[in-house]
Design an enzyme around this catalytic site. Structure first.
Site, mmCIF file in Angstrom:
data_model
loop_
_atom_site.group_PDB
_atom_site.id
_atom_site.type_symbol
_atom_site.label_atom_id
_atom_site.label_comp_id
_atom_site.label_asym_id
_atom_site.label_seq_id
_atom_site.Cartn_x
_atom_site.Cartn_y
_atom_site.Cartn_z
ATOM 1 N N GLN A 11 -18.947 -58.338 5.532
ATOM 2 C CA GLN A 11 -18.607 -58.452 7.084
ATOM 3 C C GLN A 11 -18.546 -57.320 7.683
ATOM 4 O OE1 GLN A 11 -14.453 -59.877 7.868
ATOM 5 N NE2 GLN A 11 -14.951 -60.674 9.855
ATOM 6 N N GLY A 145 -13.552 -57.795 -1.119
ATOM 7 C CA GLY A 145 -14.045 -58.356 -2.182
ATOM 8 C C GLY A 145 -15.406 -58.322 -2.317
ATOM 9 N N ASN A 208 -10.434 -47.163 10.076
ATOM 10 C CA ASN A 208 -10.256 -47.943 11.498
ATOM 11 C C ASN A 208 -8.921 -47.387 12.293
ATOM 12 O OD1 ASN A 208 -12.452 -49.861 11.250
ATOM 13 N ND2 ASN A 208 -11.460 -51.339 9.880
ATOM 14 N N GLU A 256 -32.054 -33.122 3.078
ATOM 15 C CA GLU A 256 -31.584 -31.876 3.382
ATOM 16 C C GLU A 256 -29.964 -31.875 3.676
ATOM 17 O OE1 GLU A 256 -35.375 -29.680 5.461
ATOM 18 O OE2 GLU A 256 -34.249 -31.260 6.684
#
Length: 549
Positions: A11, A145, A208, A256
């Site tokens: 998701q 999961g 988050n 690089e």
């Protein structure tokens, strides 16, 4: 062409992908059906559009991307969304078995049901369509999961089929313990970290909660939604790939960047910062100062992870400038941060910044809170800051595993219970490395672990002035060896005495030095010992003169 293949998994990976490809299309003037307007064709010719898109036989640009998920909702958002005519549907793969939030089921049961060869073949076809593959980027969450387990299995497949190809992950870290979305999240996270360490080349970690803080402080949004967060991540990734897609005075590609920002395989977990995000209501009045936004990359105002930035020590850093950033101004900015007493590097690290500059200014999303800016800068850094979020993940997993809570879900899918303890040990091992990077005098011979005569060498190892480098190269050539790209490194004693601490001694040796360069009659003398010896001679001379008088 230096192509990049993107794998969006789970998701989180698909939602990031939705925003990311929308932004890529905006930057390259590609329509939702993959076409380029006739008045923008010349603009497309001046950019390396082929690094991210392939051109179909019908003249449409198709993303070099594959999507994997178990959830039909996120899959349908790609298939039936506004850009449904952009993607090749054969590379949008919905798995038929649900993971139930269990890493082991995604790693084993789901992959076996879908067929390893079938999944590998999709990736193989994308690789074969490239002329000069730059690398593969995987977008996922580590606590999910499916996002954790399926990504781990794909990395396992890639490590055998595409061992030499750079594999970079953009990994969304799990929330704190009180905000866990699943009881198995601690196990999912710790097992995924194990595979990232063993199978990936570098991992950019995002949190988050840190992104919410950045949205709050820069965009003045109290409660940002996932769309805002994903668009912020998209701007970050766009900046990292900008210099290989658009004209600029400094070019840096994934290979690089990996060579600079990952000085050693033990230090491959990275973090990111970006500035500025300007609220659309302030875009006409906000003044953007390059020095100020660059300085903000080193504190919580722009950081995509949570940590105490005041006590961070850096190992390496890449700075990506875009827009109105002339080289003269950039050079002055970089010199300023080099002199800053608040930005510190680990003692064994070389304090340098790799610079990329693109002329293309940031492109804002339509109908979003993000306004336009004529310049932006992002940083991908390797530092001790990453220890804070990863330690929290390890602590949560260890607490749960100490009670053997929910272990039966993994065992029931055919995994060994010992895999969790093994993953905990591996994570503890590299966390220890990051912790020691913060020490003033790390009691570990980082500088001495050099394999002479091989291409593998720690980049932060100095070549001692006291070693006969020319003799080493000449000796190898006389033996018929190819000495290109081979380094002598640092003698063990110099590393211990000069770069770690003067009071440390090599076992069994007190007043002499030794070197493992293999040269006959190698007289290794450390500069600091020469100075100490000279000082002792001067003291002895002074004492002798005093006795005479």
């Amino acid at each position: 062409m230096r192509e990049i293949i993107s794998l969006h998994i789970g998701q989180a990976g698909l939602q990031i992908g939705n925003s990311l490809w929308e932004l890529f299309c905006l930057e390259h003037s590609i329509q939702p059906d993959g076409t380029v307007p006739t008045d923008r064709i010349l603009e497309g010719l001046n950019s390396n559009i082929d690094s991210l898109f392939s051109l179909s036989q019908y003249g449409r640009y198709v993303p070099r991307a594959i999507f994997f998920d178990e959830d039909p909702t996120t899959i349908n958002a790609i298939k039936n969304g506004p850009s449904r005519g952009l993607f090749n549907r054969s590379y949008i793969h919905q798995c038929q078995v649900e993971s139930g939030g269990c890493w082991a089921r995604s790693f084993g049961t789901i992959m076996n049901k879908e067929g390893e060869e079938k999944i590998a073949d999709k990736i193989r076809k994308q690789v074969e369509s490239c002329d000069g593959l730059q690398g593969i980027m995987l977008y996922h969450s580590i606590g999910g999961g499916f996002g954790g387990g399926f990504t781990s299995k794909i990395l396992d497949l890639l490590s055998s089929d595409l061992e030499k190809v750079t594999k970079a992950t953009v990994s969304v870290l799990s929330s704190n313990h009180s905000l866990q979305s699943s009881l198995l999240e601690p196990y999912n996270s710790i097992l995924t970290l194990k595979y990232l360490k063993e199978k990936a080349d570098m991992s950019i970690m995002l949190e988050n909660q840190a992104l919410y803080k950045v949205a709050n402080q820069q965009l003045d949004i109290d409660n940002p939604n996932f769309s805002t967060i994903n668009r912020m991540i998209a701007q970050l990734i766009s900046s990292v790939t900008q210099s290989s897609r658009f004209n600029g005075s400094k070019f840096v590609d994934l290979i690089e960047m990996r060579m600079n920002v990952v000085p050693d395989p033990d230090f491959q977990f990275l973090h990111a910062s970006y500035a500025p995000f300007i609220n659309i209501d302030k875009q006409n009045t906000e003044l953007t100062n390059l020095q100020q936004i660059t300085n903000s990359l080193f504190d919580e105002r722009s950081s995509f992870i949570n940590c105490d930035h005041k006590n961070v020590k850096y190992l390496a850093a890449n700075l990506f400038f875009r827009g109105d950033c002339p080289w003269g101004e950039v050079k002055g900015v970089v010199e300023s941060i080099k002199q800053s007493p608040n930005i510190k590097f680990a003692e064994f690290a070389v304090p340098t910044y790799q610079i990329a500059i693109s002329d293309k200014a940031p492109v804002p999303f339509p109908y979003s809170e993000q306004g336009r800016s004529n310049k932006a800068v992002c940083m991908i850094a390797n530092s001790s800051a990453i220890e804070t979020p990863l330690f929290r993940i390890k602590r949560n997993a260890r607490r749960q595993y100490s009670k053997r809570s929910h272990v039966h879900w993994l065992v029931g899918e055919g995994r060994e219970e010992g895999e969790i303890s093994e993953a905990l040990e591996i994570v503890q091992s590299f966390l220890k490395n990051y912790k020691e990077a913060n020490y003033e005098n790390p009691d570990k011979d980082y500088c001495t672990r050099v394999q002479h005569g091989t291409d593998y060498i720690r980049q932060f190892v100095y070549t001692c002035d006291c070693l006969d480098v020319e003799g080493y190269i000449k000796n190898g050539i006389e033996k018929g060896e190819d000495m290109e790209g081979k380094y002598l490194g640092v003698c063990v004693q110099c590393a211990k005495k000069c770069h770690v601490g003067h009071n440390l001694k090599v076992k069994g040796i007190e007043n002499e030095f030794f070197c493992d360069c293999g040269l006959e009659n190698c007289k290794v003398k450390c500069q600091c010992q020469k100075e100490e010896a000279q000082g002792q001679e001067e003291q002895q001379q002074q004492q002798q003169e005093q006795e005479k008088n």
